[in-house]
Design a protein around this motif. Structure first.
Motif, short mmCIF file in Angstrom:
data_model
loop_
_atom_site.label_atom_id
_atom_site.label_comp_id
_atom_site.label_asym_id
_atom_site.label_seq_id
_atom_site.Cartn_x
_atom_site.Cartn_y
_atom_site.Cartn_z
N ASN A 1 10.31 43.54 4.54
CA ASN A 1 9.66 44.76 5.04
C ASN A 1 9.20 45.69 3.92
N GLU A 2 8.72 45.08 2.83
CA GLU A 2 8.20 45.86 1.71
C GLU A 2 6.67 45.81 1.70
N ASP A 3 6.01 46.95 1.78
CA ASP A 3 4.56 47.08 1.64
C ASP A 3 3.83 45.91 2.32
N ARG A 4 3.89 45.87 3.63
CA ARG A 4 3.48 44.70 4.40
C ARG A 4 2.04 44.26 4.11
N GLN A 5 1.07 45.15 4.25
CA GLN A 5 -0.32 44.75 4.11
C GLN A 5 -0.62 44.26 2.70
N ARG A 6 -0.08 44.95 1.70
CA ARG A 6 -0.32 44.56 0.31
C ARG A 6 0.25 43.17 0.03
N ASN A 7 1.43 42.87 0.54
CA ASN A 7 2.04 41.57 0.29
C ASN A 7 1.35 40.45 1.07
N ILE A 8 0.80 40.76 2.24
CA ILE A 8 0.00 39.76 2.96
C ILE A 8 -1.23 39.40 2.13
N GLU A 9 -1.89 40.41 1.60
CA GLU A 9 -3.09 40.18 0.78
C GLU A 9 -2.74 39.39 -0.48
N LEU A 10 -1.61 39.70 -1.12
CA LEU A 10 -1.20 38.98 -2.32
C LEU A 10 -0.88 37.52 -2.01
N ALA A 11 -0.21 37.28 -0.89
CA ALA A 11 0.13 35.91 -0.50
C ALA A 11 -1.14 35.10 -0.25
N MET A 12 -2.10 35.69 0.43
CA MET A 12 -3.36 34.99 0.70
C MET A 12 -4.10 34.69 -0.60
N GLU A 13 -4.08 35.64 -1.52
CA GLU A 13 -4.75 35.45 -2.81
C GLU A 13 -4.10 34.33 -3.61
N LEU A 14 -2.76 34.28 -3.63
CA LEU A 14 -2.05 33.24 -4.37
C LEU A 14 -2.35 31.86 -3.79
N VAL A 15 -2.39 31.75 -2.48
CA VAL A 15 -2.68 30.46 -1.84
C VAL A 15 -4.10 30.03 -2.17
N ARG A 16 -5.03 30.95 -2.08
CA ARG A 16 -6.44 30.63 -2.34
C ARG A 16 -6.68 30.19 -3.78
N ASN A 17 -5.91 30.75 -4.71
CA ASN A 17 -6.12 30.48 -6.13
C ASN A 17 -5.16 29.44 -6.69
N SER A 18 -4.62 28.61 -5.83
CA SER A 18 -3.69 27.56 -6.27
C SER A 18 -4.07 26.24 -5.61
N SER A 19 -3.28 25.22 -5.89
CA SER A 19 -3.52 23.90 -5.28
C SER A 19 -2.86 23.78 -3.91
N ILE A 20 -2.26 24.86 -3.42
CA ILE A 20 -1.56 24.81 -2.14
C ILE A 20 -2.52 24.44 -1.00
N THR A 21 -3.71 25.01 -1.03
CA THR A 21 -4.70 24.69 0.01
C THR A 21 -4.98 23.20 0.04
N GLN A 22 -5.20 22.60 -1.14
CA GLN A 22 -5.49 21.17 -1.21
C GLN A 22 -4.30 20.34 -0.73
N GLU A 23 -3.09 20.78 -1.07
CA GLU A 23 -1.89 20.06 -0.62
C GLU A 23 -1.78 20.09 0.90
N CYS A 24 -2.08 21.23 1.49
CA CYS A 24 -2.01 21.35 2.95
C CYS A 24 -3.09 20.51 3.62
N TYR A 25 -4.30 20.52 3.04
CA TYR A 25 -5.37 19.69 3.59
C TYR A 25 -5.02 18.20 3.48
N ALA A 26 -4.30 17.84 2.42
CA ALA A 26 -3.87 16.44 2.28
C ALA A 26 -2.93 16.05 3.41
N VAL A 27 -2.04 16.97 3.80
CA VAL A 27 -1.14 16.71 4.93
C VAL A 27 -1.95 16.54 6.21
N ALA A 28 -2.91 17.44 6.44
CA ALA A 28 -3.74 17.35 7.64
C ALA A 28 -4.54 16.05 7.66
N SER A 29 -5.09 15.67 6.52
CA SER A 29 -5.87 14.43 6.43
C SER A 29 -5.01 13.21 6.72
N ASP A 30 -3.77 13.26 6.25
CA ASP A 30 -2.85 12.15 6.51
C ASP A 30 -2.60 11.98 8.00
#
Length: 230
Positions: A168-197
Motif C-alpha cells: 500500500n505504498e504510492d499505488r499509482q506510481r508503483n503500478i507505473e514503475l512495474a509496467m515500465e520495468l516489464v516493458r523494458n525487460s525480457s519478461i514480455t518475451q518470456e510470457c509470450y513464449a509461454v502463451a505460444s507454447d
C-alpha cells in the motif's frame, strides 16, 4: 470500462449488474437444457462451479505476494481455460463426434484458454487503454498477481514496485514503475513464449482431426490469440 464502453456495474450499479448476470446465466442454462443432452448439461454445471471456485481463489489471494507460476496457471485454468474447453467440448459432443475428437477439442479449448489469458495479462502491462478498451494496470490495482508480475518479483525479489504496491505504498506510481520495468525487460518475451507454447499444444490437439476448413480456422484462431493487441 470494457471494450471501450462503460460496464453495466458502472451504469446501473452492482445490484442490477448481479441480477443481469443471474438472468444471462439462467438463459444459457435454458439453451443448454433445450439440447436434452445430459452430458452437456452436467458439463455446464461443472464449469460454472469451477469458474466460481477460480474467482473465489483469486479474490482470497489478492495482494498475496507468495504466489508461484504454477499457482497462477492453476488459477487461470479454473477460469478462461475451462470456459473455452466447455465451448469446444460441448460442440464436439452435440455434433456427435467420435470420443477421440471430443477429447482433442476439449484439449484444444483448454490450451487455447491458457494462452488467451496469458496474452491478456501481458497486454495489461504493455497495451494501451485505447487498444484494450479498459484501463491498463487493472490487475495490479486489484491485487491480482499475473505471470508478468510474478516474473518481475522473481527478477527483483527485494526492491520491487509490485511488493511496494501490495504494501500500500504510492499505488499509482508503483503500478507505473512495474509496467515500465516489464516493458523494458525480457519478461514480455518470456510470457509470450509461454502463451505460444500453449497455442502449440492447442494446435497439436487438432492433429487427430481431418485436415479441412474447420480445422484450419481453429489453427488460425490460435495464431490470432498470440498476435492480438486487444
Amino acid at each position: 470500462v470494457r471494450r471501450g464502453r462503460p460496464t453495466i456495474n458502472k451504469v446501473w450499479g452492482e445490484d442490477k449488474a448481479i441480477l443481469l448476470g443471474d438472468y444471462l446465466l439462467a438463459k444459457s442454462e435454458e439453451l443448454v437444457a433445450d439440447t436434452q443432452n445430459l452430458r452437456v448439461i452436467k458439463l455446464l454445471a461443472q464449469t460454472v462451479m469451477t469458474i466460481s471456485s477460480g474467482e473465489l481463489n483469486q479474490a482470497f489471494s489478492a495482494f498475496n505476494l507468495k504466489q508461484t507460476r504454477q499457482q497462477y496457471l492453476q488459477r487461470i485454468s479454473g477460469k478462461t481455460a475451462c470456459l473455452l474447453s466447455l465451448a469446444t467440448e460441448s460442440g464436439a459432443i452435440l455434433s456427435q463426434a467420435p470420443e477421440k475428437s471430443v477429447e482433442a477439442l476439449k484439449g484444444y479449448g483448454y490450451n487455447l484458454g491458457i494462452a488467451f489469458q496469458v496474452v491478456d495479462d501481458i497486454l495489461d502491462f504493455i497495451g494501451t487503454e485505447e487498444e484494450m478498451g479498459k484501463p491498463i494496470g487493472s490487475d495490479l490495482a486489484q491485487g491480482t498477481l499475473t505471470l508478468p508480475a510474478i516474473l518481475l518479483l522473481e527478477r527483483y525479489p527485494e526492491d520491487n514496485p509490485v511488493r511496494r504496491l501490495f504494501q500500500n505504498e504510492d499505488r499509482q506510481r508503483n503500478i507505473e514503475l512495474a509496467m515500465e520495468l516489464v516493458r523494458n525487460s525480457s519478461i514480455t518475451q518470456e510470457c509470450y513464449a509461454v502463451a505460444s507454447d500453449y497455442c502449440a499444444r492447442a494446435c497439436h490437439n487438432l492433429s487427430l482431426l481431418p485436415d479441412n476448413a474447420s480445422r484450419r480456422s481453429l489453427i488460425k484462431l490460435a495464431d490470432y490469440v498470440v498476435k492480438r493487441r486487444k
